[in-house]
Design a protein around this motif. Structure first.
Motif, PDB file in Angstrom:
ATOM      1  N   ALA A 209       0.824  -1.215   0.000  1.00  0.00           N
ATOM      2  CA  ALA A 209       0.000   0.000   0.000  1.00  0.00           C
ATOM      3  C   ALA A 209       0.856   1.262   0.000  1.00  0.00           C
ATOM      4  O   ALA A 209       0.391   2.323  -0.418  1.00  0.00           O
ATOM      5  N   PHE A 210       2.120   1.135   0.428  1.00  0.00           N
ATOM      6  CA  PHE A 210       3.004   2.326   0.454  1.00  0.00           C
ATOM      7  C   PHE A 210       3.378   2.798  -0.953  1.00  0.00           C
ATOM      8  O   PHE A 210       3.909   3.893  -1.109  1.00  0.00           O
ATOM      9  N   LEU A 211       3.090   1.964  -1.971  1.00  0.00           N
ATOM     10  CA  LEU A 211       3.453   2.324  -3.355  1.00  0.00           C
ATOM     11  C   LEU A 211       2.200   2.237  -4.233  1.00  0.00           C
ATOM     12  O   LEU A 211       2.022   1.289  -5.005  1.00  0.00           O
ATOM     13  N   PRO A 212       1.301   3.240  -4.129  1.00  0.00           N
ATOM     14  CA  PRO A 212      -0.005   3.170  -4.804  1.00  0.00           C
ATOM     15  C   PRO A 212       0.093   2.936  -6.311  1.00  0.00           C
ATOM     16  O   PRO A 212      -0.788   2.308  -6.889  1.00  0.00           O
ATOM     17  N   GLU A 213       1.173   3.410  -6.953  1.00  0.00           N
ATOM     18  CA  GLU A 213       1.244   3.296  -8.423  1.00  0.00           C
ATOM     19  C   GLU A 213       1.291   1.854  -8.904  1.00  0.00           C
ATOM     20  O   GLU A 213       1.031   1.601 -10.077  1.00  0.00           O
ATOM     21  N   ILE A 214       1.639   0.893  -8.047  1.00  0.00           N
ATOM     22  CA  ILE A 214       1.682  -0.500  -8.516  1.00  0.00           C
ATOM     23  C   ILE A 214       0.480  -1.324  -8.044  1.00  0.00           C
ATOM     24  O   ILE A 214       0.423  -2.526  -8.291  1.00  0.00           O
ATOM     25  N   LEU A 215      -0.480  -0.672  -7.380  1.00  0.00           N
ATOM     26  CA  LEU A 215      -1.653  -1.417  -6.910  1.00  0.00           C
ATOM     27  C   LEU A 215      -2.632  -1.635  -8.057  1.00  0.00           C
ATOM     28  O   LEU A 215      -2.711  -0.788  -8.950  1.00  0.00           O
TER      29      LEU A 215
ATOM     30  N   ALA B 184      11.722   1.340 -11.992  1.00  0.00           N
ATOM     31  CA  ALA B 184      12.386   2.120 -10.944  1.00  0.00           C
ATOM     32  C   ALA B 184      11.467   3.282 -10.622  1.00  0.00           C
ATOM     33  O   ALA B 184      10.908   3.914 -11.526  1.00  0.00           O
ATOM     34  N   THR B 185      11.285   3.559  -9.341  1.00  0.00           N
ATOM     35  CA  THR B 185      10.428   4.667  -8.950  1.00  0.00           C
ATOM     36  C   THR B 185      10.886   5.170  -7.581  1.00  0.00           C
ATOM     37  O   THR B 185      11.993   4.846  -7.142  1.00  0.00           O
ATOM     38  N   VAL B 186      10.041   5.970  -6.936  1.00  0.00           N
ATOM     39  CA  VAL B 186      10.384   6.528  -5.625  1.00  0.00           C
ATOM     40  C   VAL B 186       9.270   6.167  -4.652  1.00  0.00           C
ATOM     41  O   VAL B 186       8.090   6.239  -5.004  1.00  0.00           O
ATOM     42  N   ASP B 187       9.661   5.730  -3.461  1.00  0.00           N
ATOM     43  CA  ASP B 187       8.676   5.440  -2.413  1.00  0.00           C
ATOM     44  C   ASP B 187       8.193   6.786  -1.862  1.00  0.00           C
ATOM     45  O   ASP B 187       8.968   7.505  -1.226  1.00  0.00           O
ATOM     46  N   PRO B 188       6.914   7.151  -2.114  1.00  0.00           N
ATOM     47  CA  PRO B 188       6.458   8.485  -1.698  1.00  0.00           C
ATOM     48  C   PRO B 188       6.421   8.647  -0.180  1.00  0.00           C
ATOM     49  O   PRO B 188       6.443   9.769   0.312  1.00  0.00           O
TER      50      PRO B 188
END
Ligand SMILES: CC(C)(COP(=O)(O)OP(=O)(O)OC[C@H]1O[C@@H](n2cnc3c(N)ncnc32)[C@H](O)[C@@H]1OP(=O)(O)O)[C@@H](O)C(=O)NCCC(=O)NCCS
Length: 186
Positions: free
Chosen positions: A83-89, A153-157
């Motif tokens: 849930a900490f990385l909404p873009e992959i849900l 690759a992305t950033v943990d918001p």
């Protein structure tokens, strides 16, 4: 409950709190998790309660992990919702955290292989992801060893740290190499 050559993976028990809190108070263990901060005993008690609620609600979760030989609790390996990385849900993540005195014996990989078999074979998932912070070479290596593929690759918001997402699909898993050495035809 799952068992492997050296591990038992099971639901959480009240007596896991002591060793779990000790592990999560170790800055070396927590270095690549969220903002890298250690956790209090109270936070660990809340976390264990949340792990157990997830098991009850979803039928999968993080397994408390112990050594087969001694019954000693050494950490967790298992499945969660990132849930900490909404873009992959929506997705299901495999993750691991072991006490530092148990590292570099292949235990996380051994547990993770059993969890992947559980996720695809027993729960019926179609895809499993895994996420590591850039710099966490041990976790990245485990993802490679599990046959996962780099996805993005992305950033943990939640902490602004760079992360890398890996994935394995059910069809990758079905086509995996047999693990035991096979006799070679002459
Ligand atoms: C990540 C962790 C679970 C690995 O556990 P482990 O039981 O030591 O892992 P394994 O022995 O199964 O495999 C680790 C692999 O990474 C390699 N490795 C270890 N440290 C490494 C590093 N700093 N850089 C690159 N590779 C490294 C090991 O050599 C091994 O690969 P190999 O089998 O090809 O030699 C453990 O280090 C840990 O609990 N770390 C703290 C919590 C954490 O970061 N969790 C993951 C968040 S994504």
């Amino acid at each position: 409950m799952l068992s492997t050559e050296r591990l038992v993976l099971r639901r959480w028990r009240p007596e896991d709190l002591g060793p779990f809190a000790e592990m999560c108070a170790d800055p070396e263990v927590m270095r690549w998790i969220g903002n890298g901060g250690v956790r209090t005993r109270g936070e660990c008690a809340n976390a264990i309660a949340a792990f157990e609620r997830a098991w009850d609600d979803r039928g999968f979760g993080l397994f408390a992990t112990e050594l087969q030989a001694s019954g000693r609790f050494i950490g967790f390996v298992g499945l969660s919702i990132p849930a900490f990385l909404p873009e992959i849900l929506p997705s299901v993540e495999i993750g691991w955290r072991l006490a530092a005195n148990q590292w570099r014996k292949g235990l996380a990989t051994e547990g993770a292989r059993a969890v992947i078999d559980f996720g695809f074979g027993r729960i019926g998932l179609t895809r499993i992801v895994s996420i590591h912070q850039v710099g966490n070479g041990a976790s990245e290596r485990i993802m490679e060893k599990l046959g996962m593929r780099f996805e993005r690759a992305t950033v943990d918001p939640s902490c602004s740290r760079p992360v890398r997402v890996w994935e394995i699909t059910r069809s990758d898993w079905e086509q995996r190499e047999p693990r035991a050495t096979q006799p070679t035809a002459l």
